[in-house]
Design a protein around this motif. Sequence first.
Motif, PDB file in Angstrom:
ATOM      1  N   ASP A 160       1.033  -1.337   0.374  1.00 47.13           N
ATOM      2  CA  ASP A 160       0.214  -0.028  -0.361  1.00 47.13           C
ATOM      3  C   ASP A 160       0.945   1.010  -0.135  1.00 47.13           C
ATOM      4  O   ASP A 160       0.250   2.259   0.435  1.00 47.13           O
ATOM      5  N   TYR A 215       2.113   1.497   3.027  1.00 44.70           N
ATOM      6  CA  TYR A 215       1.376   2.251   4.537  1.00 44.70           C
ATOM      7  C   TYR A 215       0.958   1.082   5.028  1.00 44.70           C
ATOM      8  O   TYR A 215      -0.036   0.902   5.987  1.00 44.70           O
ATOM      9  N   HIS A 266      -2.991   0.618  11.839  1.00 45.82           N
ATOM     10  CA  HIS A 266      -2.875  -0.813  11.765  1.00 45.82           C
ATOM     11  C   HIS A 266      -0.684  -1.112  11.488  1.00 45.82           C
ATOM     12  O   HIS A 266      -0.331   0.071  11.453  1.00 45.82           O
ATOM     13  N   PHE A 293     -11.486  -0.329   0.574  1.00 44.48           N
ATOM     14  CA  PHE A 293     -11.560  -0.758  -0.988  1.00 44.48           C
ATOM     15  C   PHE A 293     -12.406  -2.305  -1.315  1.00 44.48           C
ATOM     16  O   PHE A 293     -12.307  -2.658  -1.030  1.00 44.48           O
ATOM     17  N   PHE A 320      -8.545  -1.559   6.269  1.00 41.22           N
ATOM     18  CA  PHE A 320      -7.927  -1.415   4.559  1.00 41.22           C
ATOM     19  C   PHE A 320      -7.290  -2.842   4.008  1.00 41.22           C
ATOM     20  O   PHE A 320      -7.956  -3.750   3.508  1.00 41.22           O
ATOM     21  N   GLN A 363      -2.868  -5.540   6.115  1.00 43.08           N
ATOM     22  CA  GLN A 363      -3.035  -4.659   7.360  1.00 43.08           C
ATOM     23  C   GLN A 363      -3.882  -4.659   8.822  1.00 43.08           C
ATOM     24  O   GLN A 363      -4.938  -4.479   8.254  1.00 43.08           O
ATOM     25  N   ARG A 419       2.419  13.329   9.707  1.00 41.13           N
ATOM     26  CA  ARG A 419       0.842  12.569   9.425  1.00 41.13           C
ATOM     27  C   ARG A 419       0.736  10.938  10.031  1.00 41.13           C
ATOM     28  O   ARG A 419       1.003  10.288   9.636  1.00 41.13           O
ATOM     29  N   ASP A 470      -1.662   8.981   9.844  1.00 41.90           N
ATOM     30  CA  ASP A 470      -2.385   8.252   9.063  1.00 41.90           C
ATOM     31  C   ASP A 470      -3.558   7.545   9.110  1.00 41.90           C
ATOM     32  O   ASP A 470      -3.592   6.385  10.317  1.00 41.90           O
ATOM     33  N   ALA A 471      -4.911   8.222   8.304  1.00 43.48           N
ATOM     34  CA  ALA A 471      -6.000   7.850   8.454  1.00 43.48           C
ATOM     35  C   ALA A 471      -6.669   7.581  10.151  1.00 43.48           C
ATOM     36  O   ALA A 471      -6.739   6.645  11.001  1.00 43.48           O
ATOM     37  N   GLU A 497      -4.412  12.700   8.718  1.00 45.25           N
ATOM     38  CA  GLU A 497      -5.527  12.734   8.119  1.00 45.25           C
ATOM     39  C   GLU A 497      -6.450  12.035   7.895  1.00 45.25           C
ATOM     40  O   GLU A 497      -6.763  10.754   8.063  1.00 45.25           O
ATOM     41  N   HIS A 550      -2.079  12.202  -2.846  1.00 48.00           N
ATOM     42  CA  HIS A 550      -1.052  10.289  -3.378  1.00 48.00           C
ATOM     43  C   HIS A 550      -2.254  10.363  -3.913  1.00 48.00           C
ATOM     44  O   HIS A 550      -2.943   8.543  -4.454  1.00 48.00           O
ATOM     45  N   ASP A 551      -3.274   9.724  -2.875  1.00 49.06           N
ATOM     46  CA  ASP A 551      -4.712   8.962  -3.128  1.00 49.06           C
ATOM     47  C   ASP A 551      -6.132   9.410  -4.303  1.00 49.06           C
ATOM     48  O   ASP A 551      -5.213  10.507  -4.534  1.00 49.06           O
ATOM     49  N   ARG A 593      -4.583   4.246  -8.216  1.00 44.89           N
ATOM     50  CA  ARG A 593      -4.297   5.621  -7.794  1.00 44.89           C
ATOM     51  C   ARG A 593      -2.276   5.686  -8.378  1.00 44.89           C
ATOM     52  O   ARG A 593      -1.957   7.141  -8.467  1.00 44.89           O
ATOM     53  N   ARG A 634       1.547   9.015  -9.618  1.00 45.02           N
ATOM     54  CA  ARG A 634       2.153   8.986  -8.572  1.00 45.02           C
ATOM     55  C   ARG A 634       3.750   8.470  -9.379  1.00 45.02           C
ATOM     56  O   ARG A 634       3.745   7.463  -9.554  1.00 45.02           O
TER      57      ARG A 634
HETATM   58  C1  GLC Z   1      -4.464   6.572   4.586  1.00 44.25           C
HETATM   59  C2  GLC Z   1      -2.768   6.799   3.236  1.00 44.25           C
HETATM   60  C3  GLC Z   1      -3.756   5.559   1.927  1.00 44.25           C
HETATM   61  C4  GLC Z   1      -3.595   4.198   2.552  1.00 44.25           C
HETATM   62  C5  GLC Z   1      -4.422   4.455   4.030  1.00 44.25           C
HETATM   63  C6  GLC Z   1      -4.233   3.129   4.539  1.00 44.25           C
HETATM   64  O1  GLC Z   1      -5.657   6.909   3.694  1.00 44.25           O
HETATM   65  O2  GLC Z   1      -2.968   8.209   2.375  1.00 44.25           O
HETATM   66  O3  GLC Z   1      -2.398   5.931   0.728  1.00 44.25           O
HETATM   67  O4  GLC Z   1      -3.632   3.857   1.839  1.00 44.25           O
HETATM   68  O5  GLC Z   1      -4.776   5.164   4.664  1.00 44.25           O
HETATM   69  O6  GLC Z   1      -3.326   2.845   5.624  1.00 44.25           O
END
Ligand code: GLC
Length: 662
Positions: free
Chosen positions: A156, A159, A199, A241, A263, A267, A297, A299-300, A341, A410-411, A535, A539
């Motif tokens: 990912d 991630y 995760h 997803f 996700f 993960q 950052r 994340d999630a 985020e 990037h998303d 995605r 990138r």
């Molecule tokens: C965030 C990231 C994304 C990733 C997700 C799971 O949303 O920006 O790219 O897939 O977290 O870590």
Amino acid sequence: MTDAPRATPDAPGASPTPAPTAAGGTPATDPFTHGRALLAASPDAALLQTRWDRWGHDLIAGLAPVYDVDAILPRVIDVILAAHDARTTQLRQRDLERTYQPDWYQQPSMIGYAMYTDRFAGTLAGVREHLDYLSDLGVTYLHLMPLLRPRTGPNDGGYAVADYREVNPSLGTMADLESLADDLHARGVSLTLDLVLNHVADQHEWAERARRGDAKYRNYFYCFPDRTQPDLYERTLPEIFPDFAPGSFTFDETLGEWVWTTFNSWQWDLNWGNPDVFVEFADIILYLANKGADCLRLDAIAFIWKRVGTDCQGQPEVHAITQALRAIAHIAAPALILKAEAIVAPQLLVPYLGQGEHAGKLSEIAYHNSLMVQIWSALASRDARLMAQALGRFPTVPTTSAWGTYARCHDDIGWAIDDADAAAVGFNGFLHRRFLADFYRGDHPGSFSRGEHFQVNEETGDRRTSGTAASMTGIEVALASGDEGQLQLALERLRCVYAMVYGFGGIPLLYMGDELALTNDYGFVDDPEHADDNRWLHRPRMPWALADAREDTSTVHGATFASIRHLGRVRATLPQLHAAPQTQVLVPQDPGIVLFVRRHAARLYVGLFNVTDSWRTFGGGFLRDLGLGDGAARAREHLSGQHVALLDEMHIPPYTAWWLTS
Ligand code: GLC
């Protein structure tokens, strides 16, 4: 898991200082006093205790709703003491500087840039060789996409972290990261790293140990013997997803149980109700801060707390935990800030910056997802009324926060248009979302865009969009058609998008490649690890030959680079773009013209943007009434350096972007 243990009123027996006595005469070894006393163990006790006096209450108030404060506090203080001890002299100096300039991240000179290390320059050492490029662009805030050691196989985009204390060996070492951070700091650039905290990779040691039957580590995750609980949660959980990772639980053969995997199946969601997980992350945060990170950052972040019957996003505990983590960072490493985020609807987004009891105590920065969506919506519909409606309803954010403003990241772009907002301007929310997805794929008559649908959800009709900013603004189509007029219009459109991003207030976050107008990278399908995730369309890899030829403004790449660099240079001169004041978004007359109004003590600022490809008429009286204009009813337009006459009838060219002050 719905609830975690609460703090008990009794404190542990022996505290290093005598327990004060509360007014009622009962002994009150309150956690604040206890924590303060524990910090006395540091050779720097006076400093740490001063910070404790400022942030200790925030820490305790953050811990209390989630954990047993008395049990966790000594562990947290140990982490703080060790991390402060290990902090270098240079970083301590940074702590001091930022104590004197606590609004450093709100400055108009902040220009962000997000990149994948490998796609930009191969390795961390490679990034160090290209710092002049970033400085040329005016970058002062660099977000390096995930670079810690990921799982092998699909990860990912990094991630799925297998080790938080090791750099992905293909990018370099922790020492390389520290050297890069030093170089960046010397140039006045701050470093942002991802902290993936919802995760870990299924190959992380914690997961491996859980799989081997270690009960301590099994409790780091959400594991269920059968589908009873998962089914209960699934009733209200959204699909993240739906295409390549449907459902939120994965059966692990070795464990013989269902594991929560919001996700991808590899993960594993962490159990933040477990205090051990909190302490691990407090330690990881300070470890990364000590390697030179200025911002993490989160994340999630929305997903870290689960509650039956909800969508398991943005639960109150998420904000309590963030407050506690931030307080820890401020005590041990005050140079560090947090960025949330949370890609959620406007009303749900503001809590990540801190509302109510958390005001000013959570992440300093959050992505302005709504602004991003509304910019694209306005361009497609040639109408900014929905933008004014949606952004006009935004709750007040703390004056200490900064929006991360962006056109792309990037998303994918999720078309987060609220039904009520759409209805208020006469649109149908569902149809408008569908229109945007089709428009940006290039399917709609009159579309200038090229992109792809990401994760089509047949059940809800939801479709998101992948594509680079250049492709979405029409540069790809214009280049293919060879139509010079179209191309000029597309370049103006991209410039207008970035003039809104840079001229809104907050930290503009430029996504790698946009500054060179890089179009979609259709080659992603050739990489088996990326092929099912489009995605990767947006990138791209950095084409250094084009980047090195950027001074040639006769090319699409050079022209775009020059105009984006110019936006940054002008922005840095405008105190009105300091992040503290809020932006008022108005569409007073023609739906094609949107105004960003910022009332700053220094001077009024009005950003005026024509989001359409046609000439528009605007009554300058409105601008004069706002307070713009000198005695001769002229305003200064900073991007051109010219004056603009605020006439009763002003004719505004397609994709005009004006940054006006009196
Ligand atoms: C965030 C990231 C994304 C990733 C997700 C799971 O949303 O920006 O790219 O897939 O977290 O870590």
